[in-house]
Scaffold this active site. Structure first.
Site, mmCIF file in Angstrom:
data_model
loop_
_atom_site.group_PDB
_atom_site.id
_atom_site.type_symbol
_atom_site.label_atom_id
_atom_site.label_comp_id
_atom_site.label_asym_id
_atom_site.label_seq_id
_atom_site.Cartn_x
_atom_site.Cartn_y
_atom_site.Cartn_z
ATOM 1 N N HIS A 157 0.877 -1.240 -0.047
ATOM 2 C CA HIS A 157 0.041 -0.058 0.111
ATOM 3 C C HIS A 157 0.822 1.288 -0.085
ATOM 4 O O HIS A 157 0.331 2.402 -0.255
ATOM 5 C CB HIS A 157 -0.988 0.000 1.316
ATOM 6 N N ASP A 365 3.773 9.356 -0.751
ATOM 7 C CA ASP A 365 2.838 8.594 -0.467
ATOM 8 C C ASP A 365 2.565 7.584 -1.487
ATOM 9 O O ASP A 365 2.894 7.971 -2.587
ATOM 10 C CB ASP A 365 1.511 9.618 -0.086
#
Length: 510
Positions: A157, A365
């Site tokens: 992720h 991110d």
């Protein structure tokens, strides 16, 4: 069709009579479970001095949950230690914050072995296993060591850096080889896929070629990018309803007609919060026409408070917010409102809808779903503008946002000024383009596409990939600069021997 077995570090077991969790992985996997049944396995969230060595079970809404506790020592070494003090900063390109301890690294593997020991008896022969995130990288190899023949996929992720960064982690080669135990390794973006491929090539000595796969001991490991999405229309409806609530109306009244800039995330050094505050200070300094006319709300839910770097970050943010307020406040205006706790999802959705600017500027991110939720929450007739870090995975699919470098305070200030003064027609056009893309790429399609490739349905295994292929049978590394068209036309070349097997595959199961 067999069950879907999800493995994640933390398992959100709903309380009896309550709906499943409304955010995060729970939303992403809700539909994946429907129609086939499933098991969700992982840590209960409880750390005790002497935890019971049992698996606790619950069944909610057709999903079986199985959780185990960790000892405080295991939590400190596996989670607070290696996972969050070593792996997390490394994967986010923050080597200066990486703190490695060999005992913690071994604890990480011990916990993964324990997970494998507890999960194996719960599995059925036709189960499909989907492992989630960096806390569980070795789990696939541990299951294989115990005889698992299941289809096992892994989804990462968070960002995946290139080998130049990854190799700074002691034991990096073993971590990369652990991934060869999976049938499918998924990452968020093309950039992450490039990083993964670089690590596979340089960390194992494998040769790159076209195809998007690794062949090892008769197993094919596919490498793909699957950008995670949100339930776009569901969130849009939630925002449209929440903005009418008494809480949202009270907040709107407190703004006294001022424009709202909003940021909302977990308190983490990867999110660029100090840099963002400095940029807002630069906005007020360089564009004085916004003084008294704009309010910045930053929601930063506290997390990992037992990690020292997070304590330092909290102090820095509070100091910066206080300094800006001290420099620019008037008796009837406070430029920065800082909320250091989590807000309900519905409350945030309403706040997003009334914000003229969504400020999402992480230093790095994997995806960042706040960016997608902000856009989904907007009124299409009078939408706000997203100011987005180019280092967020979401930037790959949101070129209409105002993309910024989060290390450039003045550049971010200029982007905020552009957003606050942007004409309505341009705001509508930008929002419509991003919103249309969000609807086309739903969270349901994310889960379905991953599982389709993992399970080989509808020819998905043969789907094209932007990754190059790897093969242990031609292990010499060919750099991108050397991999010319003539090289590819001349066929495969001989090379050195392949790197050793993953340790967990050769050790006896414990």
């Amino acid at each position: 069709m067999g069950r879907l077995v999800i493995v994640s570090n933390r398992v959100p077991v709903p309380k009896r009579g309550e709906p499943p969790a409304a955010g995060g992985l729970a939303v992403a996997l809700k539909d994946a479970f429907s129609g086939r049944g499933g098991l969700w396995f992982g840590w209960s969230g409880t750390a005790a001095e002497e935890p019971a060595d049992v698996v606790r079970h619950a069944r909610r809404a057709g999903v079986d949950y199985a959780v185990i506790d960790l000892s405080q020592q295991a939590y400190d070494g596996f989670y607070a230690g290696y996972a969050n003090s070593a792996l997390w900063p490394m994967f986010h390109f923050r080597l200066g914050l990486l703190s490695y301890d060999r005992d913690q690294a071994e604890c990480y593997r011990i916990v993964n072995r324990r997970y494998a020991d507890k999960l194996m008896p719960l599995l059925r022969p036709d189960d499909t296993i989907w492992v989630h995130d960096y806390q569980m990288i070795p789990l696939g190899a541990e299951l294989r060591a115990r005889g698992s023949k299941h289809r096992i996929g892994y989804f990462h992720h968070i960002p995946f850096p290139p080998w130049a960064v990854f190799s700074a982690m002691p034991g990096s080669e073993e971590l990369i080889r652990d991934l060869l135990a999976y049938d499918l390794v998924g990452v968020q973006t093309h950039r992450d896929l490039t990083g993964l491929m670089d690590c596979m090539a340089q960390g194992t000595g494998m040769k790159l070629r076209a195809g998007g796969e690794v062949r090892f001991r008769g197993r094919r490991t596919l490498l793909r990018s699957f950008p995670i999405a949100i339930a776009t229309q569901e969130f849009a409806d939630l925002a449209a309803e929440s903005v009418k609530s008494a809480e949202s109306q009270r907040f709107a009244t407190s703004l006294v007609g001022r424009s709202l800039v909003i940021g909302a995330e977990r308190l983490d050094y990867t999110k660029g919060l100090p840099e963002r505050l400095r940029a807002f200070g630069a906005l007020l300094e360089r564009f004085p026409e916004h003084r008294g006319r704009v309010t910045y709300l930053q929601v930063a839910a506290r997390s990992r408070e037992d990690v020292e770097s997070y304590k330092d970050l909290k102090r820095e943010i509070e100091t910066l917010a206080g300094r800006i307020n001290g420099d620019y406040s008037d008796a009837d205006w406070t430029p920065v409102r800082y909320v250091g706790r989590a807000l309900p999802r519905g409350t945030l959705a309403g706040y997003y809808r009334m914000a003229q600017v969504g400020l999402v500027t992480p230093l790095r991110d994997g995806m960042n779903l706040v960016a997608k939720e902000y856009v989904a929450a907007q009124d299409p007739e009078n939408p706000g503008v997203l100011v987005l870090s180019r280092f967020a995975g979401a930037a790959e699919s949101m070129p209409e946002a105002l993309l910024v470098n989060p290390l450039d305070a003045v550049g971010m200030a200029e982007a905020m000024n552009t957003a606050l003064t942007m004409p309505l027609d341009e705001r509508r056009d930008r929002h419509a383009a991003i919103f249309r893309r969000l609807r086309e790429n739903s969270v349901e399609s994310w889960a379905k596409s991953f599982l389709a490739v993992l399970e080989g349905k509808d020819g998905a295994e043969a789907a094209p990939s932007r990754a190059a292929a790897l093969s242990v049978f031609q292990p010499r590394v060919i750099s991108r600069s050397a991999s010319t068209s003539s090289d590819r036309a001349s066929g495969e070349r001989e090379g050195s021997q392949v790197a050793s097997l993953p340790i967990a595959w050769t050790r006896r199961a414990r």
